[in-house]
Design a protein around this motif. Structure first.
Motif, short mmCIF file in Angstrom:
data_model
loop_
_atom_site.label_atom_id
_atom_site.label_comp_id
_atom_site.label_asym_id
_atom_site.label_seq_id
_atom_site.Cartn_x
_atom_site.Cartn_y
_atom_site.Cartn_z
N UNK A 116 0.75 -1.21 -0.15
CA UNK A 116 -0.09 0.00 -0.10
C UNK A 116 0.89 1.32 -0.12
N UNK A 117 0.30 2.41 -0.33
CA UNK A 117 1.16 3.54 -0.35
C UNK A 117 0.99 4.15 0.90
N UNK A 118 2.13 5.10 1.25
CA UNK A 118 2.30 5.59 2.44
C UNK A 118 1.20 6.60 2.58
N UNK A 119 0.69 7.01 3.68
CA UNK A 119 -0.16 7.81 4.00
C UNK A 119 -0.19 9.29 3.47
N UNK A 120 1.19 9.60 3.30
CA UNK A 120 1.47 11.13 3.13
C UNK A 120 1.74 11.34 1.45
N UNK A 121 1.37 10.37 0.74
CA UNK A 121 1.28 10.55 -0.59
C UNK A 121 -0.31 10.58 -1.24
#
Length: 128
Positions: A116-121
């Motif tokens: 999963x992508x990091x939350x800050x992107x």
């Protein structure tokens, strides 16, 4: 303990790269003058990173020709050029459609480790 997910360079027989190894590889390849890197996983997904050194376009494809999502910079302004593909073509992209290169490397590492992508992107789906 589960085995961490690893992504490979297409066509290369190897054990693949962990997230940290992929991040390091992206930096090394840029140092070597290679601005485009493709990774693939065992599920048919492909990840493309094309950089001009300062910014990068990061795309995740669900198999060859499948749906695409890519990282975006909602605050990006202007246009940047110099995104050199392996075919020799240099592209230009709106800065909203790319992210700073260090953030791209961090996001690739996180995605490979966590699926999963990091939350800050910010992630955008391709428009068909």
């Amino acid at each position: 303990m589960t085995e961490p997910h690893r992504w490979c360079l297409p066509g290369q027989a190897s054990d693949g790269y962990s997230g940290a190894e992929a991040r390091s590889l992206l930096v090394r390849r840029l140092d070597w003058g290679t601005q485009e890197t493709w990774f693939e996983d065992g599920r048919g997904r492909l990840m493309s990173v094309v950089t001009n050194g300062a910014r990068a376009r990061v795309a995740l494809l669900d198999g060859a020709g499948g749906p695409e999502e890519h990282l975006v910079d909602p605050r990006g302004e202007g246009v940047s050029g110099g995104y050199l593909s392996s075919s020799g073509r240099a592209d230009t992209h709106p800065d909203r459609e790319t992210v700073p290169f260090p953030l791209a490397c961090k996001a690739v590492e996180h995605f490979i480790e966590n699926d999963s992508w990091p939350h800050d992107v910010t992630v955008a789906q391709a428009v068909e």
